[in-house]
Scaffold this active site. Structure first.
Site, PDB file in Angstrom:
ATOM      1  CB  SER A   1      -0.926   0.019   1.227  1.00  0.00           C
ATOM      2  OG  SER A   1      -0.165   0.090   2.426  1.00  0.00           O
TER       3      SER A   1
ATOM      4  CB  ILE B   1       5.360   5.585  -0.295  1.00  0.00           C
ATOM      5  CG1 ILE B   1       4.766   6.930   0.122  1.00  0.00           C
ATOM      6  CG2 ILE B   1       6.680   5.804  -1.031  1.00  0.00           C
ATOM      7  CD1 ILE B   1       5.614   7.667   1.144  1.00  0.00           C
TER       8      ILE B   1
ATOM      9  CB  SER C   1       9.630  11.477   8.547  1.00  0.00           C
ATOM     10  OG  SER C   1       8.749  12.550   8.870  1.00  0.00           O
TER      11      SER C   1
ATOM     12  CE1 TYR D   1       7.159   7.551  11.652  1.00  0.00           C
ATOM     13  CE2 TYR D   1       7.169   9.947  11.815  1.00  0.00           C
ATOM     14  CZ  TYR D   1       7.128   8.799  11.049  1.00  0.00           C
ATOM     15  OH  TYR D   1       7.082   8.885   9.668  1.00  0.00           O
TER      16      TYR D   1
ATOM     17  CE  LYS E   1      10.992   6.838  10.049  1.00  0.00           C
ATOM     18  NZ  LYS E   1      10.831   6.089   8.761  1.00  0.00           N
TER      19      LYS E   1
END
Length: 269
Positions: free
Chosen positions: A11, A13, A132, A159, A163
């Site tokens: 799903s 990207i 990100s 998170y 990243k």
């Protein structure tokens, strides 16, 4: 035929990346947790005249990562591009190996997978780590917290830490293996399931489509002009500067050394 491995291809990207690179002539190794969810992707690629196969891997389980790397190496396909795309967003919990969930899935799993596949890489293999701009949110890594369940709301800082680790990993791999080409890619803020439901209404107007989000990854995988670059950070606007913390060479080396120990490998140079 050139081969690209795409993690998280079912799903978002990852799906767009796999389908686009297949149309560009790559053989796709679609690496995901679920054969059932990934099979439609493989079938769509083949129906479009492309070539693809499934590889089972669960990045939250280091034993699964080891098994997947052995499986793929045994298939005898040299890897031209590895897209470490799969990840989770702002989740709370621990992996089965006892690591904070965001860090375990978004950094440790891909770190181990990449290093175990080294013997399948060509001299100019490209390694793309999807990160990100959230990594700007944190100014360091509290290593003592990486074996604890997140205490932050929605796991936002955890998170962001994972990243940041993606960018540090990219830069350190470029230093250790300059013949390969490594890229840290911020795809933009993409409308995928990684965005928590609670915050989605507040971001709706700023979110982009998965197709738009995949463009930077696809560019790093295919554009000849980028073949001379390594260890850099890319956004939809092009090559950019990551956060000052992401440029900390001592932190990058410490993260690498600790990651080797946690994964039970190395030292790898």
């Amino acid at each position: 035929m050139r081969t690209v491995v795409v993690t998280g291809p079912s799903s978002g990207i990852g799906l767009v990346t796999a389908q686009s690179l297949a149309r560009s002539g790559f053989h796709i190794v679609a690496a995901g947790r679920s054969d059932e969810r990934t099979r439609p992707v493989i079938e769509s690629i083949k129906a479009d005249g492309g070539s693809a196969e499934f590889l089972r891997v669960d990045l939250a389980d280091l034993d699964s990562v080891r098994a997947a790397a052995r499986d793929l190496e045994g298939r005898g396909r040299p890897i031209d591009v590895l897209v470490n795309n799969a990840g989770i967003g702002m989740s709370r919990g621990l992996t089965g190996d006892g690591f904070e969930l965001n860090f375990g899935v978004n950094h440790l799993g891909p770190f181990l997978f990449t290093n175990l596949l080294r013997r399948t890489f060509r001299p100019a293999t490209r390694i793309i780590n999807v990160t990100s701009a959230m990594h700007f949110r944190v100014d360091g890594i509290d290593f003592d917290k990486l074996t604890e369940r997140s205490a932050s709301f929605l796991g936002l800082n955890d998170y962001a830490t994972s990243k940041l680790a993606n960018v540090l990993f990219t830069r350190e791999m470029a230093r250790r293996q300059p013949d390969w080409r490594t890229y840290a890619v911020h795809p933009g803020f993409v409308d995928t399931a990684i965005i928590p439901r609670l915050v989605r209404p507040f971001l709706r107007r700023s979110l982009i489509t998965p197709a738009a989000g995949a463009e930077t990854t696809i560019r790093c995988a295919t554009e000849a002009a980028l073949g001379s670059e390594t260890g850099r950070y890319y956004t939809p606007a092009g090559q950019s500067d990551p956060s000052p913390t992401a440029m900390d060479d001592d932190l990058a080396r410490e993260l690498w050394t600790r990651s080797e120990r946690w994964c039970g490998i190395g030292p790898v140079d």
